[in-house]
Write a protein that holds these residues in place. Structure first.
Motif, PDB file in Angstrom:
ATOM      1  N   HIS A 195       0.834  -1.205   0.000  1.00  0.00           N
ATOM      2  CA  HIS A 195       0.000   0.000   0.000  1.00  0.00           C
ATOM      3  C   HIS A 195       0.871   1.260   0.000  1.00  0.00           C
ATOM      4  O   HIS A 195       0.663   2.181   0.789  1.00  0.00           O
ATOM      5  N   VAL A 196       1.830   1.248  -0.917  1.00  0.00           N
ATOM      6  CA  VAL A 196       2.762   2.367  -1.079  1.00  0.00           C
ATOM      7  C   VAL A 196       2.668   2.969  -2.481  1.00  0.00           C
ATOM      8  O   VAL A 196       2.590   4.188  -2.641  1.00  0.00           O
ATOM      9  N   LEU A 197       2.662   2.109  -3.511  1.00  0.00           N
ATOM     10  CA  LEU A 197       2.774   2.577  -4.891  1.00  0.00           C
ATOM     11  C   LEU A 197       1.660   3.545  -5.273  1.00  0.00           C
ATOM     12  O   LEU A 197       1.891   4.498  -6.033  1.00  0.00           O
ATOM     13  N   GLU A 198       0.465   3.342  -4.751  1.00  0.00           N
ATOM     14  CA  GLU A 198      -0.669   4.205  -5.110  1.00  0.00           C
ATOM     15  C   GLU A 198      -0.493   5.637  -4.614  1.00  0.00           C
ATOM     16  O   GLU A 198      -1.198   6.546  -5.057  1.00  0.00           O
ATOM     17  N   HIS A 199       0.470   5.851  -3.710  1.00  0.00           N
ATOM     18  CA  HIS A 199       0.736   7.195  -3.183  1.00  0.00           C
ATOM     19  C   HIS A 199       1.835   7.917  -3.952  1.00  0.00           C
ATOM     20  O   HIS A 199       2.101   9.087  -3.674  1.00  0.00           O
ATOM     21  N   ILE A 212       4.735  -6.275  -4.478  1.00  0.00           N
ATOM     22  CA  ILE A 212       3.983  -5.016  -4.531  1.00  0.00           C
ATOM     23  C   ILE A 212       2.516  -5.318  -4.218  1.00  0.00           C
ATOM     24  O   ILE A 212       1.906  -6.182  -4.864  1.00  0.00           O
ATOM     25  N   ILE A 213       1.984  -4.606  -3.247  1.00  0.00           N
ATOM     26  CA  ILE A 213       0.582  -4.766  -2.853  1.00  0.00           C
ATOM     27  C   ILE A 213      -0.091  -3.399  -2.930  1.00  0.00           C
ATOM     28  O   ILE A 213       0.436  -2.411  -2.404  1.00  0.00           O
ATOM     29  N   VAL A 214      -1.219  -3.335  -3.609  1.00  0.00           N
ATOM     30  CA  VAL A 214      -1.959  -2.082  -3.748  1.00  0.00           C
ATOM     31  C   VAL A 214      -3.446  -2.340  -3.499  1.00  0.00           C
ATOM     32  O   VAL A 214      -3.920  -3.469  -3.671  1.00  0.00           O
ATOM     33  N   PRO A 215      -4.208  -1.310  -3.117  1.00  0.00           N
ATOM     34  CA  PRO A 215      -5.652  -1.494  -2.942  1.00  0.00           C
ATOM     35  C   PRO A 215      -6.341  -1.754  -4.282  1.00  0.00           C
ATOM     36  O   PRO A 215      -5.964  -1.176  -5.302  1.00  0.00           O
ATOM     37  N   HIS A 216      -7.314  -2.628  -4.275  1.00  0.00           N
ATOM     38  CA  HIS A 216      -8.049  -3.008  -5.483  1.00  0.00           C
ATOM     39  C   HIS A 216      -9.156  -1.984  -5.767  1.00  0.00           C
ATOM     40  O   HIS A 216      -9.916  -1.600  -4.875  1.00  0.00           O
ATOM     41  N   SER A 223      -3.811  -3.304 -14.512  1.00  0.00           N
ATOM     42  CA  SER A 223      -3.163  -1.994 -14.546  1.00  0.00           C
ATOM     43  C   SER A 223      -1.870  -1.992 -13.731  1.00  0.00           C
ATOM     44  O   SER A 223      -0.907  -1.303 -14.090  1.00  0.00           O
ATOM     45  N   LEU A 224      -1.819  -2.773 -12.645  1.00  0.00           N
ATOM     46  CA  LEU A 224      -0.581  -2.875 -11.878  1.00  0.00           C
ATOM     47  C   LEU A 224       0.505  -3.566 -12.699  1.00  0.00           C
ATOM     48  O   LEU A 224       1.651  -3.101 -12.757  1.00  0.00           O
ATOM     49  N   LEU A 225       0.157  -4.652 -13.355  1.00  0.00           N
ATOM     50  CA  LEU A 225       1.128  -5.354 -14.193  1.00  0.00           C
ATOM     51  C   LEU A 225       1.605  -4.458 -15.344  1.00  0.00           C
ATOM     52  O   LEU A 225       2.776  -4.512 -15.739  1.00  0.00           O
ATOM     53  N   LYS A 226       0.710  -3.635 -15.860  1.00  0.00           N
ATOM     54  CA  LYS A 226       1.077  -2.712 -16.939  1.00  0.00           C
ATOM     55  C   LYS A 226       2.115  -1.702 -16.449  1.00  0.00           C
ATOM     56  O   LYS A 226       3.089  -1.410 -17.160  1.00  0.00           O
ATOM     57  N   GLU A 227       1.932  -1.168 -15.251  1.00  0.00           N
ATOM     58  CA  GLU A 227       2.900  -0.209 -14.720  1.00  0.00           C
ATOM     59  C   GLU A 227       4.259  -0.863 -14.498  1.00  0.00           C
ATOM     60  O   GLU A 227       5.302  -0.254 -14.768  1.00  0.00           O
ATOM     61  N   ILE A 273       9.468   1.921  -9.032  1.00  0.00           N
ATOM     62  CA  ILE A 273       9.612   0.494  -9.339  1.00  0.00           C
ATOM     63  C   ILE A 273      11.035   0.196  -9.809  1.00  0.00           C
ATOM     64  O   ILE A 273      11.632  -0.819  -9.421  1.00  0.00           O
ATOM     65  N   ILE A 274      11.582   1.065 -10.632  1.00  0.00           N
ATOM     66  CA  ILE A 274      12.963   0.879 -11.108  1.00  0.00           C
ATOM     67  C   ILE A 274      13.930   0.838  -9.929  1.00  0.00           C
ATOM     68  O   ILE A 274      14.842   0.006  -9.881  1.00  0.00           O
TER      69      ILE A 274
END
Length: 241
Positions: free
Chosen positions: A88-92, A115-119, A145-149, A100-101
């Protein structure tokens, strides 16, 4: 080495979302597969809970007060970590590619990025931002969309996806979208960094050839449109041959 009981007790004081899945991860082998290494970074582990612990007793919890960390660049060498855990970090983060890099950079070959994000349709339960529940969320996520990023940030020849999960354990589907979700409401992706395959170098060679041809075509069109003197055209053309 910590016993299962010790780890369960440790998990009771991890972050809110991690805490809901901790016992299951211990039981189903998630920890054994992805979090058993000695060098683990837990990025943004506190969230909104200043008392929260990192994912394991031996993990380094990375937050803005960690020495040498500026919120973007991790103070660790390339290929130095067994696991980078980001819940619950990437969405911020506005610049998700750079984040990610950087997380991928510090992973050793064979190491895992979690990587864990809210659905979007479990937590947000609306079609587009802003979030009702957290105004700091920059984007909404589905697994796709997460896999795309991730693929936008990292050459997909350099990693393998080991797990993709819509985690709705104990999710209460009866709660209306006007009330905060109950249960688990997240997407989990685990990727593994691999040694660069030999064929990737052939891909890179072909890609450079295509880019070169594209540059030539673009400059040719621009030069004709802007009516640059012939002498200048020749100089630019020669620099890009």
């Amino acid at each position: 080495m910590h016993s299962r009981k010790e780890l369960l007790n440790w998990g009771l004081k991890t972050g809110t979302e991690v805490r809901q899945s901790y016992a299951r991860w211990l039981h189903d082998g998630f920890f054994d597969r992805y979090l058993s290494g000695q060098h683990i970074l837990d990025i943004g582990y506190r969230g909104y809970d200043e008392s929260a612990r990192a994912i394991t007793p031996w993990a380094k919890g990375i937050d803005l007060d960690y020495p040498g960390y500026d919120g973007k660049n991790l103070p660790f060498p390339d290929k130095s970590q067994d696991t980078v855990f980001c819940s619950h970090v990437l969405e911020h983060i506005e610049d998700y590619r750079s984040a990610i890099i950087e997380w991928f950079r510090v992973l050793r070959f064979g190491g895992h990025l979690i990587i864990i994000v809210p659905h979007q349709f479990l937590y947000e339960r609306k079609l587009s931002p802003p979030s009702i529940w957290n105004q700091d969320h920059k984007r909404f996520y589905t697994a796709g969309s997460l896999l795309k990023e991730i693929e936008e940030a990292i050459n997909p020849a350099l990693y393998r996806i080991r797990l993709t999960e819509d985690n709705d354990r104990n999710f209460d589907y009866s709660i209306p979208s006007t009330e905060h979700a109950g249960g688990c409401y997240e997407i989990i992706v685990v990727l593994q960094k691999i040694l660069p395959p030999t064929y990737i170098f052939e891909f890179q060679k072909k890609a450079r050839g295509r880019v070169h041809k594209l540059i030539v075509r673009v400059f040719s069109k621009l030069l004709k449109k802007e009516e640059i003197p012939v002498a200048d055209q020749s100089e630019i053309w020669n620099n890009y041959q």
